[in-house]
Design an enzyme around this catalytic site. Structure first.
Site, PDB file in Angstrom:
ATOM      1  N   SER A 123       0.813  -1.211   0.000  1.00 12.84           N
ATOM      2  CA  SER A 123       0.000   0.000   0.000  1.00 12.84           C
ATOM      3  C   SER A 123       0.846   1.260   0.000  1.00 12.84           C
ATOM      4  CB  SER A 123      -0.925   0.011   1.224  1.00 12.84           C
ATOM      5  OG  SER A 123      -0.159  -0.025   2.413  1.00 12.84           O
ATOM      6  N   HIS A 146      -1.064  -2.658  -6.363  1.00 15.54           N
ATOM      7  CA  HIS A 146      -1.765  -2.336  -5.113  1.00 15.54           C
ATOM      8  C   HIS A 146      -3.258  -2.559  -5.287  1.00 15.54           C
ATOM      9  CE1 HIS A 146      -3.131   0.857  -1.975  1.00 15.54           C
ATOM     10  NE2 HIS A 146      -3.181  -0.360  -1.480  1.00 15.54           N
ATOM     11  N   GLU A 158      -3.667  -0.093  -8.450  1.00 19.49           N
ATOM     12  CA  GLU A 158      -2.566   0.780  -8.848  1.00 19.49           C
ATOM     13  C   GLU A 158      -1.375  -0.073  -9.283  1.00 19.49           C
ATOM     14  OE1 GLU A 158      -3.113   4.691  -6.013  1.00 19.49           O
ATOM     15  OE2 GLU A 158      -2.313   2.885  -5.075  1.00 19.49           O
ATOM     16  N   ASN A 197      -4.094   6.340  -1.687  1.00 17.97           N
ATOM     17  CA  ASN A 197      -3.870   6.450  -0.246  1.00 17.97           C
ATOM     18  C   ASN A 197      -3.137   7.734   0.115  1.00 17.97           C
ATOM     19  OD1 ASN A 197      -5.214   4.234   0.725  1.00 17.97           O
ATOM     20  ND2 ASN A 197      -3.425   2.881   0.740  1.00 17.97           N
TER      21      ASN A 197
END
Length: 799
Positions: A123, A146, A158, A197
């Protein structure tokens, strides 16, 4: 040209993410081997075995069919590393520890096949640093991937390259993730926490800062920052509870450890909020521990109060005036919020301003273009619009001025000014970052088009961003007719498309008539007909609101006539001389389910929820749904060596009587609403393409409709057996008297009514039984209570 094929995948790490990634691979029928450490006691694959067992219990379900858990091959690092050589893709998904990942890479590197792609599911750890442990020959085939949690349901993936990753590797992986796994891919730069994120967690931290500043409570904030704001319905704090406060804290720590005031001018806001620190200290990690920002006690929802350290009653709502403000056009909405004197309005403007500010400042560092940030926030955080889309819609220059004024006045979270490109040059001239030519790349200083790979040709109407002027499926192609809430059109002149555009695609008499006319036209001039609509609903069934006025004015005869017409349309679809293909996405309930099952073929998106739900409003399926159940039972029984029809009928009866809805396409297949011959499409944006190809292929293969024939029914003895079980349920208090009455009517229809077991009947005969039972319920007071309750509250009434 050679094509990269993924025949088998290895997933390293049987933790929460690794096991669920393996589950999703099974969902899309990709063979997978799941690795973990050898267990110190018991069977050596014990860790993996327990992880797979846990998959069966998780909610939402990672597996489309829990029985498929056995398809996940089990392995451990001590005995099975040679199996890596059989895999075309290896996904590492162990805990977020750089040292552990590097140690594992050294162990597996000699066993990874020469052609295989190795990807780390992380992440936010540096993909480039991770690559340093790999031999030179493997570095070009290594990248980051991800998945968002839960991997089955979250659309965003991602992909992150390193300086040594071969471009073709990312192209190959994107094609697999897009078409086979059904995801939306965003390519991120190798910066801490990547795109979603980085922006999303920074936004949550900013929200917590602004919450403290304006003195709001979590329940009010969630009411403000949920659907009203065009974001996930769970809002801010409930979303954090669902994700897990430990997970959130880990992502925050990644920002804290890998950034500083020089690399991120918002760094001062990345301190762990006191309320989050306190909840972590208490071990209240959110949904997984049944307590976080919120806690459920019995039927009561409590919220955590930092001042007292206790949980107190929740349920407070935002002031209604802000709900009304948020319904205004974007420019007016932001102006009203910015000028608001109340804390709730000021809070909303503050978090939107903070989001615009952060995204603009970091665009050049974290993403190739503004489009990637907007997609990442839509797909990863459930936003209806990304920050740049909202900014552009509200008026680029005006919003930029407001944000900069707040920065200059010291109201923003950072004193760093907006970048020059916001006010000068191509973006200012275009009025925003998204244009028909492409989206703004701050790092390249130009608008760049969306990446197009061969796999994207399967997406006829892919998701796009505001300002891109992408083709609108509601106006694309050649319109043949647009009447009765059904647009009939074609893209290629070969296959006709019918798109229902009534509210929730409800089937009114006008819709039914238009669908029948579309079948007639397709038979006369086209190869086939595809029923498809460009949004998240196939059809929620009959339009009750259209039916009730007819009942009031003309009585039950009008309802019976409308039902017969709808049944005739279903039979017209079933026996059309050209293939009718239902392209199902989202909900196909009641009449929507009946529309699908009467089609020659179904092409269903993976997340399709199909079922006959009429009993929820006190009715029975009335457009051939019960006839379908009876016919399919007879067909299945005739293909069996047994002579008893009832076992084949029981599952269909139960599904209708209990209003069971498939929890996805795989579960809908178990319920019998999808067949083995139907096609399940992982990526929702490929649905229309596949449906059109199926219709053409069927036509080119010389499609002929099924011949009309009679079939066996279970008769009165079968109905008596079913009713005997219903009596026990009624007398045991499991169902109400009206539930018993409805279920008995369903039993009568699916068993053929008052006839001997084994009697041969036609579809028309059973449909007449359906109509009679349906109309008897329409006039029943308890059914009318259920219908009115559903129409007024949207919730089923139990009576």
């Amino acid at each position: 040209m050679s094509r990269f094929q993924v025949k088998k995948v290895a997933v390293l790490g049987a933790g929460v993410m690794g096991a669920q990634i393996a589950a999703h691979l099974v969902n899309v029928r990709v063979p997978v081997v799941l690795f973990d450490l050898a267990a110190k006691e018991g069977p050596k694959n014990g860790i993996v075995s327990r992880a797979i067992d846990n998959l069966k219990k998780l909610k939402p379900a990672p597996l489309g069919d829990v029985a498929d858990a056995v398809l996940i091959e089990q392995a451990n690092y001590d005995d099975d590393l040679a199996k890596l050589g059989e895999c075309d893709l290896v996904i590492e998904a162990i805990a977020e520890r750089m040292d552990w990942k590097l140690d594992l890479y050294r162990k597996i590197a000699p066993h990874v096949a020469r052609h295989s792609i190795l990807a780390s599911n992380t992440s936010g750890l540096s993909i480039t640093k991770l690559s340093e442990a790999l031999p030179e020959a493997l570095k070009p085939r290594f990248c980051g991937i991800h998945f968002f949690n839960p991997p089955r349901y979250m659309f965003l993936v991602e992909l992150i390259n390193t300086p040594t990753t071969e471009p073709q590797v990312l192209d190959d992986l994107e094609a697999f993730v897009t078409s086979t796994l059904g995801k939306g891919v965003v390519r991120a730069h190798d910066t801490p926490n990547f795109i979603a994120n980085r922006v999303g967690i920074a936004g949550m931290l900013a929200t917590l800062n602004e919450v403290e500043k304006f003195g709001l409570t979590p329940d009010v904030v969630d009411d403000l920052t949920g659907k009203k704001l065009g974001r996930a319905s769970s809002g801010t704090f409930r979303t954090a509870d669902v994700v897990g406060l430990d997970t959130m804290a880990h992502v925050v720590k990644t920002l804290q450890d890998n950034l500083n005031a020089e690399t991120d001018p918002f760094y001062a806001n990345f301190a762990t909020p006191p309320v989050l620190a306190k909840l972590l200290e208490l071990g209240n990690l959110g949904q997984k521990t049944k307590a976080g920002f919120f806690k459920k006690v019995g039927r009561d929802i409590l919220r955590f109060d930092l001042q007292s350290g206790e949980y107190v009653p929740a349920g407070a709502k935002a002031d209604e005036v802000y709900g009304r403000m948020l319904k205004k056009p974007a420019g007016e909405r932001l102006k009203l919020l910015r000028e608001s004197e109340g804390p709730q309005g000021q809070f909303l403007w503050a978090i939107l301003r903070d989001g615009f500010h952060y995204a603009a400042v970091h665009l050049a560092d974290i993403a190739e273009s503004a489009r990637d940030i907007d997609f990442a926030m839509r797909w990863g955080f459930g936003m209806k619009q990304g920050p740049f889309e909202l900014w552009q819609e509200a008026g680029w220059a005006q919003v930029a001025q407001w944000v900069q004024e707040d920065i200059d006045a010291g109201k923003a979270l950072s004193t760093v000014p907006l970048p020059k490109w916001v006010f000068e040059g191509p973006v200012a001239q275009a009025g925003g970052v998204h244009t028909p030519e492409g989206s703004w790349s701050a790092s390249q200083g130009q608008f760049i088009p969306q990446r197009r790979l061969p796999v994207h040709d399967r997406q006829l109407f892919p998701e796009s961003v505001l300002g891109a002027n992408a083709a609108d499926a509601n106006m694309a192609g050649t319109t043949i007719s647009d009447e009765g809430d059904v647009r009939v059109w074609t893209l290629d002149g070969e296959v006709l498309i019918a798109s229902i555009h009534s509210k929730m695609h409800a089937i009114s008499p006008d819709v039914a008539e238009a669908l029948g006319a579309a079948v007639d036209l397709a038979e006369a001039e086209y190869k086939g007909l595809v029923i498809w609509s460009p949004d998240e609903v196939f059809s929620v069934g009959a339009d009750l609101q259209a039916m009730l006025p007819a009942f009031v004015v003309a009585g039950i005869g009008a309802v019976e006539g409308a039902e017969e017409e709808l049944q005739n349309v279903m039979l017209k679809i079933r026996y059309a001389s050209v293939p009718v293909v239902s392209a199902v996405r989202g909900m196909a309930l009641g009449g929507g389910c009946e529309l699908a099952v009467h089609s020659a073929k179904r092409v269903a998106a993976m997340e399709s929820y199909i079922g006959l739900v009429e009993v929820g409003v006190g009715l029975i399926p009335g457009a051939g749904g019960l006839t379908y159940i009876a016919r399919r039972a007879a067909e299945n029984a005739s293909a069996s060596t047994g002579t008893d029809l009832l076992p084949f009928l029981t599952e269909g009866f139960t599904a209708a009587a209990m209003a069971k809805v498939g929890t996805g396409a795989l579960d809908s297949k178990k319920l019998g609403y999808l067949l083995d011959s139907d096609v399940i499409v992982p990526n929702k944006d490929e649905l229309l393409y596949v449906a059109l190809q199926q219709a053409k292929a069927m036509a080119d293969a010389g499609y002929r409709p099924p011949l009309r024939r009679t079939f066996r029914v279970a008769g009165r003895s079968g109905a008596a057996t079913i009713k005997g079980q219903l009596v026990n349920m009624r007398d045991g208090g499991f169902i109400s008297a009206h539930d018993f009455h409805i279920a008995s009517l369903i039993a009568n229809v699916v068993t053929g009514g008052d006839v001997d077991a084994g009697s041969l009947v036609t579809e028309e005969y059973l449909m007449a039984l359906e109509r009679k039972a349906f109309c008897s319920l329409i006039v029943h007071p308890k059914t009318q209570e259920r219908i009115m309750g559903m129409l007024s509250t949207g919730k089923p009434v139990r009576n």
